[in-house]
Scaffold this motif. Structure first.
Motif, PDB file in Angstrom:
ATOM      1  N   GLY A   5       0.668  -1.216   0.004  1.00 11.39           N
ATOM      2  CA  GLY A   5      -0.045   0.006   0.147  1.00 11.39           C
ATOM      3  C   GLY A   5       0.866   1.176   0.131  1.00 11.39           C
ATOM      4  O   GLY A   5       0.193   2.233   0.235  1.00 11.39           O
ATOM      5  N   LEU A   6       1.927   1.114  -0.359  1.00 12.94           N
ATOM      6  CA  LEU A   6       2.979   2.380  -0.326  1.00 12.94           C
ATOM      7  C   LEU A   6       3.217   2.710  -1.674  1.00 12.94           C
ATOM      8  O   LEU A   6       3.323   2.078  -2.812  1.00 12.94           O
ATOM      9  CB  LEU A   6       4.482   2.142   0.313  1.00 12.94           C
ATOM     10  CG  LEU A   6       4.189   1.661   1.860  1.00 12.94           C
ATOM     11  CD1 LEU A   6       5.586   0.980   2.178  1.00 12.94           C
ATOM     12  CD2 LEU A   6       3.551   2.415   2.695  1.00 12.94           C
ATOM     13  N   THR A   7       3.666   4.053  -1.840  1.00 17.69           N
ATOM     14  CA  THR A   7       3.703   4.658  -3.290  1.00 17.69           C
ATOM     15  C   THR A   7       4.909   5.543  -3.029  1.00 17.69           C
ATOM     16  O   THR A   7       5.223   5.966  -1.933  1.00 17.69           O
ATOM     17  CB  THR A   7       2.724   5.248  -3.910  1.00 17.69           C
ATOM     18  OG1 THR A   7       2.322   6.400  -2.933  1.00 17.69           O
ATOM     19  CG2 THR A   7       1.425   4.528  -4.056  1.00 17.69           C
ATOM     20  N   PHE A   8       5.680   6.097  -4.110  1.00 13.94           N
ATOM     21  CA  PHE A   8       6.793   6.739  -4.089  1.00 13.94           C
ATOM     22  C   PHE A   8       6.564   8.096  -4.932  1.00 13.94           C
ATOM     23  O   PHE A   8       6.208   7.592  -6.294  1.00 13.94           O
ATOM     24  CB  PHE A   8       8.098   6.121  -4.311  1.00 13.94           C
ATOM     25  CG  PHE A   8       9.137   7.009  -4.613  1.00 13.94           C
ATOM     26  CD1 PHE A   8       9.932   7.504  -3.435  1.00 13.94           C
ATOM     27  CD2 PHE A   8       9.784   7.172  -5.760  1.00 13.94           C
ATOM     28  CE1 PHE A   8      11.038   8.341  -3.758  1.00 13.94           C
ATOM     29  CE2 PHE A   8      10.630   8.141  -6.039  1.00 13.94           C
ATOM     30  CZ  PHE A   8      11.438   8.660  -5.148  1.00 13.94           C
ATOM     31  N   CYS A   9       6.879   9.008  -4.652  1.00 16.09           N
ATOM     32  CA  CYS A   9       7.034  10.281  -5.722  1.00 16.09           C
ATOM     33  C   CYS A   9       8.371  10.969  -5.038  1.00 16.09           C
ATOM     34  O   CYS A   9       8.335  11.070  -4.153  1.00 16.09           O
ATOM     35  CB  CYS A   9       5.853  10.982  -5.705  1.00 16.09           C
ATOM     36  SG  CYS A   9       4.363  10.462  -6.785  1.00 16.09           S
ATOM     37  N   ALA A  10       8.939  11.597  -6.149  1.00 11.41           N
ATOM     38  CA  ALA A  10      10.037  12.613  -5.785  1.00 11.41           C
ATOM     39  C   ALA A  10       9.644  13.942  -6.308  1.00 11.41           C
ATOM     40  O   ALA A  10       9.193  13.987  -7.631  1.00 11.41           O
ATOM     41  CB  ALA A  10      11.424  12.098  -6.525  1.00 11.41           C
ATOM     42  N   TYR A  11       9.641  14.807  -5.502  1.00 10.57           N
ATOM     43  CA  TYR A  11       9.266  16.115  -5.837  1.00 10.57           C
ATOM     44  C   TYR A  11      10.563  17.242  -5.994  1.00 10.57           C
ATOM     45  O   TYR A  11      11.502  17.076  -5.467  1.00 10.57           O
ATOM     46  CB  TYR A  11       8.396  16.911  -4.728  1.00 10.57           C
ATOM     47  CG  TYR A  11       7.411  16.074  -4.519  1.00 10.57           C
ATOM     48  CD1 TYR A  11       5.875  16.247  -5.172  1.00 10.57           C
ATOM     49  CD2 TYR A  11       7.247  14.734  -3.783  1.00 10.57           C
ATOM     50  CE1 TYR A  11       4.813  15.519  -5.001  1.00 10.57           C
ATOM     51  CE2 TYR A  11       6.031  14.304  -3.449  1.00 10.57           C
ATOM     52  CZ  TYR A  11       4.859  14.606  -4.039  1.00 10.57           C
ATOM     53  OH  TYR A  11       3.801  13.805  -4.093  1.00 10.57           O
ATOM     54  N   CYS A  12      10.332  18.106  -7.215  1.00 15.43           N
ATOM     55  CA  CYS A  12      11.405  19.031  -7.211  1.00 15.43           C
ATOM     56  C   CYS A  12      10.618  20.275  -7.739  1.00 15.43           C
ATOM     57  O   CYS A  12       9.399  20.461  -8.017  1.00 15.43           O
ATOM     58  CB  CYS A  12      12.184  18.651  -8.569  1.00 15.43           C
ATOM     59  SG  CYS A  12      11.316  18.391  -9.967  1.00 15.43           S
ATOM     60  N   TRP A  13      11.440  21.424  -7.827  1.00  9.16           N
ATOM     61  CA  TRP A  13      10.812  22.708  -8.246  1.00  9.16           C
ATOM     62  C   TRP A  13      11.572  23.078  -9.660  1.00  9.16           C
ATOM     63  O   TRP A  13      12.826  23.336  -9.697  1.00  9.16           O
ATOM     64  CB  TRP A  13      11.293  23.614  -7.343  1.00  9.16           C
ATOM     65  CG  TRP A  13      10.285  25.133  -7.626  1.00  9.16           C
ATOM     66  CD1 TRP A  13      10.486  26.221  -8.404  1.00  9.16           C
ATOM     67  CD2 TRP A  13       9.171  25.231  -7.289  1.00  9.16           C
ATOM     68  NE1 TRP A  13       9.865  27.069  -8.520  1.00  9.16           N
ATOM     69  CE2 TRP A  13       8.691  26.489  -7.632  1.00  9.16           C
ATOM     70  CE3 TRP A  13       8.090  24.419  -6.252  1.00  9.16           C
ATOM     71  CZ2 TRP A  13       7.497  27.175  -7.506  1.00  9.16           C
ATOM     72  CZ3 TRP A  13       6.953  25.421  -6.160  1.00  9.16           C
ATOM     73  CH2 TRP A  13       6.567  26.428  -6.763  1.00  9.16           C
ATOM     74  N   ASN A  14      11.031  22.696 -10.657  1.00  7.14           N
ATOM     75  CA  ASN A  14      11.625  23.182 -12.029  1.00  7.14           C
ATOM     76  C   ASN A  14      12.269  21.815 -12.646  1.00  7.14           C
ATOM     77  O   ASN A  14      13.380  21.941 -12.724  1.00  7.14           O
ATOM     78  CB  ASN A  14      12.276  24.355 -12.244  1.00  7.14           C
ATOM     79  CG  ASN A  14      12.515  24.865 -13.517  1.00  7.14           C
ATOM     80  OD1 ASN A  14      12.178  24.187 -14.398  1.00  7.14           O
ATOM     81  ND2 ASN A  14      12.990  26.040 -13.535  1.00  7.14           N
ATOM     82  N   ALA A  15      11.508  20.979 -12.961  1.00  7.58           N
ATOM     83  CA  ALA A  15      12.293  19.762 -13.537  1.00  7.58           C
ATOM     84  C   ALA A  15      12.921  20.097 -14.720  1.00  7.58           C
ATOM     85  O   ALA A  15      13.981  19.276 -14.819  1.00  7.58           O
ATOM     86  CB  ALA A  15      11.011  18.873 -13.895  1.00  7.58           C
ATOM     87  N   SER A  16      12.578  20.964 -15.719  1.00  9.44           N
ATOM     88  CA  SER A  16      13.499  21.357 -16.655  1.00  9.44           C
ATOM     89  C   SER A  16      15.000  21.354 -16.123  1.00  9.44           C
ATOM     90  O   SER A  16      16.021  21.048 -16.932  1.00  9.44           O
ATOM     91  CB  SER A  16      13.003  22.273 -17.537  1.00  9.44           C
ATOM     92  OG  SER A  16      12.964  23.699 -16.981  1.00  9.44           O
ATOM     93  N   ALA A  17      15.178  22.216 -15.265  1.00 16.17           N
ATOM     94  CA  ALA A  17      16.524  22.519 -14.678  1.00 16.17           C
ATOM     95  C   ALA A  17      17.231  21.406 -13.968  1.00 16.17           C
ATOM     96  O   ALA A  17      18.253  20.865 -14.397  1.00 16.17           O
ATOM     97  CB  ALA A  17      16.466  23.754 -13.535  1.00 16.17           C
ATOM     98  N   ASP A  18      16.465  20.537 -13.161  1.00 14.43           N
ATOM     99  CA  ASP A  18      16.863  19.550 -12.510  1.00 14.43           C
ATOM    100  C   ASP A  18      17.278  18.364 -13.430  1.00 14.43           C
ATOM    101  O   ASP A  18      18.091  17.694 -13.358  1.00 14.43           O
ATOM    102  CB  ASP A  18      15.832  19.186 -11.412  1.00 14.43           C
ATOM    103  CG  ASP A  18      15.831  19.988 -10.237  1.00 14.43           C
ATOM    104  OD1 ASP A  18      16.666  20.812 -10.067  1.00 14.43           O
ATOM    105  OD2 ASP A  18      14.733  19.826  -9.572  1.00 14.43           O
ATOM    106  N   ASN A  19      16.271  18.178 -14.504  1.00 12.90           N
ATOM    107  CA  ASN A  19      16.545  17.017 -15.315  1.00 12.90           C
ATOM    108  C   ASN A  19      17.937  17.235 -15.922  1.00 12.90           C
ATOM    109  O   ASN A  19      18.593  16.109 -16.349  1.00 12.90           O
ATOM    110  CB  ASN A  19      15.466  16.946 -16.407  1.00 12.90           C
ATOM    111  CG  ASN A  19      14.105  16.488 -15.809  1.00 12.90           C
ATOM    112  OD1 ASN A  19      14.036  16.085 -14.757  1.00 12.90           O
ATOM    113  ND2 ASN A  19      13.045  16.631 -16.667  1.00 12.90           N
TER     114      ASN A  19
END
Length: 141
Positions: A5-19
């Motif tokens: 019952g667990l899920t995972f997400c990673a959060y960023c601010w401005n994926a275009s830069a982080d990518n």
């Protein structure tokens, strides 16, 4: 994790830069396909895009602008990008100034992570109660 019952997400601010950084690391470590799969997945959440889609501020939507609106404050003075570039250059040297610059950069980057978390928490609580545009526009007669 799904079975538990667990899920995972990673959060960023401005994926275009982080990518860009993640792709560079992926190429260096020969895991570019895995990085591309992750950054294209629903598990990689760009809070900048979520913010832009759901909130109107009448101004810029950079993290350094939005995080203070939701009550976050960085621990470093002048947490803007310009100061971080100066500190990065200093950190590349040797000596006491370099050590101090590295410590500043660590605190600065921790602040960015905490600011992203603060914005996400605000969106999940206070922001979730914000009226939609449809609910505040006059209805046609």
């Amino acid at each position: 994790t799904l079975a538990a019952g667990l899920t995972f997400c990673a959060y960023c601010w401005n994926a275009s830069a982080d990518n860009q950084y993640l792709r560079r690391i992926g190429r260096a470590w020969d895991i570019a396909d895995e990085v591309d799969a992750f950054t294209s997945s629903a598990e990689w959440v760009d809070l900048y895009r979520v913010w832009e889609t759901n909130f109107i501020t009448g101004g810029a939507s950079g993290l350094k602008v939005i995080a203070p609106i939701v009550g976050f404050a960085w621990e470093v003075d002048d947490p803007g990008g310009g100061e971080s570039m100066v500190m990065y250059d200093r950190a590349m040297d040797i000596g006491a100034d370099a050590a101090a610059a590295r410590a500043w950069l660590l605190l600065y980057n921790q602040g960015d992570v905490r600011a992203t978390r603060a914005v996400r928490a605000w969106m999940d609580t206070v922001g979730a109660r914000a009226p939609s545009i449809a609910s505040v526009l006059p209805r046609p007669s």
